[in-house]
Design a protein around this motif. Structure first.
Motif, short mmCIF file in Angstrom:
data_model
loop_
_atom_site.label_atom_id
_atom_site.label_comp_id
_atom_site.label_asym_id
_atom_site.label_seq_id
_atom_site.Cartn_x
_atom_site.Cartn_y
_atom_site.Cartn_z
N ARG A 184 17.60 3.54 9.87
CA ARG A 184 16.52 2.56 9.96
C ARG A 184 15.45 3.03 10.95
NH1 ARG A 184 16.96 -3.93 10.17
NH2 ARG A 184 15.06 -4.42 11.33
N PHE A 185 14.19 2.77 10.63
CA PHE A 185 13.10 3.01 11.59
C PHE A 185 12.12 1.84 11.48
CE2 PHE A 185 11.68 4.90 7.62
CZ PHE A 185 10.33 4.55 7.53
N GLU A 186 11.40 1.58 12.58
CA GLU A 186 10.47 0.46 12.63
C GLU A 186 9.05 0.95 12.34
OE1 GLU A 186 12.01 -2.47 13.09
OE2 GLU A 186 13.88 -1.31 13.36
N PHE A 187 8.21 0.07 11.77
CA PHE A 187 6.83 0.44 11.51
C PHE A 187 5.93 -0.79 11.64
CE2 PHE A 187 8.14 -1.08 7.34
CZ PHE A 187 7.03 -1.77 6.88
N GLU A 188 4.61 -0.54 11.68
CA GLU A 188 3.62 -1.61 11.73
C GLU A 188 2.53 -1.30 10.71
OE1 GLU A 188 0.31 -3.42 14.83
OE2 GLU A 188 2.22 -2.64 15.62
N VAL A 189 2.05 -2.32 10.04
CA VAL A 189 1.00 -2.15 9.03
C VAL A 189 -0.35 -1.97 9.72
CG1 VAL A 189 -0.24 -3.25 7.11
CG2 VAL A 189 2.26 -3.49 7.30
N ILE A 190 -1.07 -0.91 9.34
CA ILE A 190 -2.44 -0.71 9.81
C ILE A 190 -3.42 -1.45 8.92
CG2 ILE A 190 -4.25 1.01 10.18
CD1 ILE A 190 -2.09 3.05 10.76
N GLY A 191 -3.14 -1.43 7.62
CA GLY A 191 -4.01 -2.10 6.67
C GLY A 191 -3.76 -1.60 5.26
N VAL A 192 -4.55 -2.06 4.34
CA VAL A 192 -4.46 -1.64 2.93
C VAL A 192 -5.70 -0.82 2.60
CG1 VAL A 192 -4.34 -2.39 0.53
CG2 VAL A 192 -3.10 -3.67 2.30
N LEU A 193 -5.48 0.40 2.13
CA LEU A 193 -6.58 1.28 1.75
C LEU A 193 -6.82 1.11 0.25
CD1 LEU A 193 -8.59 3.48 2.49
CD2 LEU A 193 -6.77 5.18 2.12
N ARG A 194 -7.95 0.51 -0.09
CA ARG A 194 -8.24 0.19 -1.49
C ARG A 194 -8.69 1.44 -2.24
NH1 ARG A 194 -5.66 -4.61 -1.90
NH2 ARG A 194 -6.24 -5.98 -0.16
N GLN A 195 -8.28 1.51 -3.50
CA GLN A 195 -8.68 2.58 -4.43
C GLN A 195 -8.44 3.97 -3.84
OE1 GLN A 195 -9.93 2.16 -7.74
NE2 GLN A 195 -9.06 0.14 -7.32
N PHE A 196 -7.28 4.12 -3.17
CA PHE A 196 -6.91 5.45 -2.67
C PHE A 196 -6.82 6.44 -3.82
CE2 PHE A 196 -3.49 8.52 -1.70
CZ PHE A 196 -4.03 9.13 -0.58
N MET A 197 -6.29 5.95 -4.94
CA MET A 197 -6.31 6.67 -6.20
C MET A 197 -6.85 5.68 -7.23
SD MET A 197 -2.72 8.80 -6.11
CE MET A 197 -3.17 9.87 -7.46
N PRO A 198 -7.37 6.17 -8.37
CA PRO A 198 -7.91 5.24 -9.37
C PRO A 198 -6.93 4.12 -9.71
CG PRO A 198 -8.43 7.49 -9.97
CD PRO A 198 -7.50 7.58 -8.80
N LYS A 199 -7.37 2.91 -9.53
CA LYS A 199 -6.60 1.71 -9.86
C LYS A 199 -5.32 1.59 -9.02
CE LYS A 199 -8.26 1.48 -14.64
NZ LYS A 199 -7.88 1.38 -16.06
N MET A 200 -5.33 2.21 -7.83
CA MET A 200 -4.13 2.11 -6.99
C MET A 200 -4.50 2.07 -5.52
SD MET A 200 -0.72 4.48 -6.74
CE MET A 200 -1.32 5.51 -5.39
N ASP A 201 -4.03 1.02 -4.83
CA ASP A 201 -4.18 0.90 -3.39
C ASP A 201 -2.92 1.45 -2.72
OD1 ASP A 201 -6.45 -0.54 -4.12
OD2 ASP A 201 -5.40 -2.48 -3.96
N ILE A 202 -3.04 1.81 -1.45
CA ILE A 202 -1.84 2.16 -0.69
C ILE A 202 -1.84 1.37 0.62
CG2 ILE A 202 -1.67 4.47 -1.66
CD1 ILE A 202 -2.66 5.55 1.07
#
Length: 409
Positions: free
Chosen positions: A56-74
């Motif tokens: 297990r490892f811990e993480f924190e969300v920075i944000g959502v990057l829209r349209q990183f690839m066509p029709k796909m956010d990351i």
């Protein structure tokens, strides 16, 4: 969508689901929707840092990057977990599941080594992956794979399909892409039994597609690919084996009947008992196969679906090096019948008897062609006896062996 992207999605989804608790798998994983992902949310991920045990490892969300690839956010994440700070988000973590509020949110996909410490990563929302995994691999993708394998010098190129997409449009590509064998997994002779075993499948579509393959091959005078109608035995379909065999033999296809498989202890039951004593023979799974898993791990045979014994990794070694190195001693133990010294996953598996599936042939010409195909590249002796020179019989260069046992009943 790019076929390579599609294949990655499917491999990553397998990993993400494989790391879920058994209870979650039984009822289906809970999904954390992308629409609810917000900057500052904290969660945890599971990945393998060393060996084979997920940590297990811990993480924190920075944000959502829209349209990183066509029709796909990351989803962009960062981590102050010591294990991540030490090595950063690495390529080998691809597919590792990340959870928010105890629900699967995404799977790790992208590392950004140019960031400070390399501790910023990009994750593919699980919703995208599940949607893409449900899209079947289509003709242009698997025919291109087979053609590439032939150009690369691969022998015994086989496609195993459920037959539901064999049509006038897809069949010509299948017959011309270099396949040596086409296996259509049916597992039933009647619609009622088929729909009980292969939920979501279309019995009429399978039957029509298989007949069309046979008719097209006959019209074009093709001997390859070998067409094999496969019947894997379950409690629900055992009563239909003989009718299935007669039906497809009468139409010119090879018929294979596969006994119940134990899958190295993963599935209850199986057709044979575990034994390390008299009556056991060297396992053809171990002698003839190895498998590559989602993370590049090379396991000793096709039924070790959980990767309980790892012989190497494709990122560090070639297949030939692993076959003639770490996996070789497994084959030596089998040939010398030293079964008690095998790794536990192999020692306690009864599937050594199941690889010898029964093959039935419509005529002697097809039998001869099939047996020649099966012999190609085999690595064990006809009598399974201990050879005088193991190096001669247990290396990848060896090719003298018998076919799988067959019968015309």
């Amino acid at each position: 969508m790019d076929p390579s992207r599609t294949r990655w999605f499917r491999l990553a989804l397998v990993l993400a689901l494989a790391l879920l608790p058994v209870a979650a798998l039984a009822k289906g994983p809970e999904i954390f929707p992308l629409a609810q992902v917000k900057k500052g949310q904290k969660g945890y991920g599971l990945t393998v840092f060393e060996g084979t045990q997920p940590e297990r490892f811990e993480f924190e969300v920075i944000g959502v990057l829209r349209q990183f690839m066509p029709k796909m956010d990351i989803i962009l994440v960062t981590s102050k977990d010591p294990k991540i700070l030490e090595k950063g988000f690495a390529r080998g973590m691809s597919g590792s599941p990340l959870y928010l509020d105890g629900k699967v949110a995404c799977a790790f996909s992208y590392g950004f080594p140019f960031t400070k410490g390399g501790n910023i990563g990009g994750c593919t929302p699980i919703e995208y992956m599940i949607a893409e995994s449900k899209r079947p691999v289509r003709g242009p993708e698997y025919t291109a794979m087979a053609a590439n394998a032939e150009v690369a010098g691969c022998r015994k190129i086989t496609l195993n399909t459920n037959g539901n997409r064999l049509t006038e449009r897809t069949i010509p590509g299948l017959l011309d892409c270099g396949l040596d064998r086409l296996i259509i997994s049916c597992d039933a002779h009647t619609k009622e039994t088929y729909e009980r075993i292969r939920v979501g499948g279309r019995f009429e579509r399978l039957q029509a597609g298989a007949h069309l393959v046979l008719e097209t091959m006959a019209r074009r005078g093709l001997a390859r690919p070998l067409l094999e109608m496969q019947f894997s035995v379950f409690d629900e379909n055992a009563h239909e084996v003989e009718a299935f065999r007669r039906f497809w033999l009468g139409r010119g296809a090879v018929v294979k009947v596969r006994p119940k498989v134990f899958w190295s202890g993963t599935v209850p039951g199986g057709s044979h008992r575990v034994t390390t004593g008299g009556g056991r023979e060297p396992c053809l799974w171990a002698m003839d196969t190895m498998a590559i898993h989602w993370n590049g791990n090379i396991v000793m045979c096709a039924v070790d679906c959980d990767g309980k014994y790892v012989g190497g990794n494709v990122q560090a070694s070639s297949l030939k090096e692993v076959w003639n190195g770490p996996l070789r001693w497994i084959r030596e133990l089998h040939v010398q019948r030293r079964y008690k010294e095998l790794p536990q996953v192999c020692r306690e598996c009864p599937d050594w008897a199941v690889k010898r599936a029964l093959a039935f042939f419509p005529n002697e010409r097809v039998r001869a062609d099939y047996e020649a195909y099966i012999r190609l590249g085999r690595t064990f002796r006809p009598d399974h006896g201990a050879p005088q020179d193991l190096a001669e019989h247990l290396t990848v260069e060896d090719s003298a062996t018998p076919a799988e046992p067959g019968s015309e009943g």
